[in-house]
Design an enzyme around this catalytic site. Structure first.
Site, PDB file in Angstrom:
ATOM      1  N   HIS A 141       0.869  -1.033  -0.074  1.00 18.37           N
ATOM      2  CA  HIS A 141      -0.042  -0.026   0.079  1.00 18.37           C
ATOM      3  C   HIS A 141       1.041   1.227   0.041  1.00 18.37           C
ATOM      4  O   HIS A 141       2.110   1.015   0.190  1.00 18.37           O
ATOM      5  CB  HIS A 141      -0.960   0.083   1.111  1.00 18.37           C
ATOM      6  N   ARG A 161       9.714  -1.081   3.444  1.00 22.95           N
ATOM      7  CA  ARG A 161       9.338  -0.183   2.407  1.00 22.95           C
ATOM      8  C   ARG A 161       9.911  -0.856   1.043  1.00 22.95           C
ATOM      9  O   ARG A 161      11.051  -1.705   1.174  1.00 22.95           O
ATOM     10  CB  ARG A 161      10.493   1.150   2.747  1.00 22.95           C
TER      11      ARG A 161
END
Length: 321
Positions: A141, A161
């Site tokens: 997301h 990340r």
């Protein structure tokens, strides 16, 4: 038995905002603030199961993924991170990314992360005020620019990340690929109307999130057998002896409090542990137009009489978004 006016801790972020009004009077003189964390006051307060935040974006956040409880435990963390977003405001064209456009293998996902094409294969969707997006652990997301949102989540900072728009911050490719569901988002269950004043926006094993729309002059009893958070979005009210204005949050546990709604009504978010909604969490005691006179509050936001602290970037763990 606990009723507490939450303190607010500001988290600097490169994608944050220099103007948090009307939600906070926190100084941004040292740089943009991306997150406001609502916390129990006092250093001795036990850690809560849920974490309530507000996010302010002027640039896109990293594309990222959170682990589930099992993976978090395997790397020495207390728990994973499932979360949900409530969009407070969004500029025209604002977007969030949830899941991928179609399924990929782990090898294909790793290649997309390595060459940067991950930014092109996530599924971007427009957002508007009042939208709710559920992000189970494992969902790839990202949050785009121009958005103010409220986030409720498991109390964890575990973020991996995959892509960070060249900001030079650490990526976590191995862990991200290991925990990610490399495909489209799961179907989100629709909101459920509990009453004219209460809507369950999303509910899962970890938390329930409600929107409450309380009529001007009405009086309610908020019952919190377990950890409960209440955040004002619009309007004003009196919670016990304390004024509740937009951007104010309260924490309650094994206690209850009376809410006297002001002359303009009160829109608020209510969050508490799952796995199901609690119909008895908020009960009307006196309807609008009854004998009580609604409080008249000034329209301007007055800085709340509680602690606000900005944490330096160096204090932020490298797995934060």
């Amino acid at each position: 038995m606990t009723i507490e006016h939450a303190i607010v801790r500001a988290r600097p972020k490169p994608w944050g905002s220099l103007d948090l009004r009307p939600w906070s009077q926190t100084s941004t003189g040292d740089g943009p603030i991306g997150e406001l964390w609502f916390e129990r006051p006092g250093l001795a307060a036990p850690k809560t199961a849920l974490l309530l935040k507000m996010l302010f974006t002027t640039e896109p956040l990293s594309i990222q993924v959170h682990p589930d409880d099992a993976f978090a435990h395997s790397i020495g963390l207390a728990n994973g991170k499932t979360e949900a977003w409530y969009i407070v405001s969004a500029v025209p064209g604002a977007q969030v990314a949830v899941g991928l456009d179609y399924p990929r293998s782990a090898a294909e996902l790793r290649t997309a992360v390595t060459d940067g094409s991950i930014a092109d294969i996530v599924h971007w969707q427009p957002v508007h005020p009042g939208d709710v997006i559920f992000i189970p652990a494992g969902t790839i997301h990202a949050i785009g620019a121009g958005i103010v949102l409220v986030e409720i989540q498991q109390h964890s900072d575990a973020t991996f990340r995959l892509f960070d728009y060249g900001r030079g911050r650490q990526l976590h490719i191995d862990n991200a690929v290991a925990v990610a569901t490399a495909g489209p988002r799961k179907i989100q269950l629709p909101s459920e109307r509990l009453s004219g004043a209460r809507t369950v926006l999303t509910v899962n094993s970890y938390f329930a999130l409600e929107q409450t729309d309380l009529a001007p002059g009405s009086v309610w009893m908020l019952d919190a057998p377990k950890e409960t958070w209440l955040l004002a979005i619009e309007g004003h009210a009196q919670l016990g002896p304390t004024r509740l204005a937009p951007g104010d949050a309260f924490f309650l546990e094994a206690d209850h409090a009376e809410i006297e709604v002001g002359a303009n009504g009160l829109k608020a978010l209510l969050a508490y542990p799952g796995p199901k909604a609690n119909p008895a969490a908020l009960i009307e005691r006196s309807a609008a137009g009854a004998s009580r006179v609604p409080h008249a509050f000034p329209s301007a936001l007055v800085p709340p009489p509680f602690e606000t602290a900005a944490l330096k970037q160096s204090e932020t763990p490298n797995w934060l978004p």
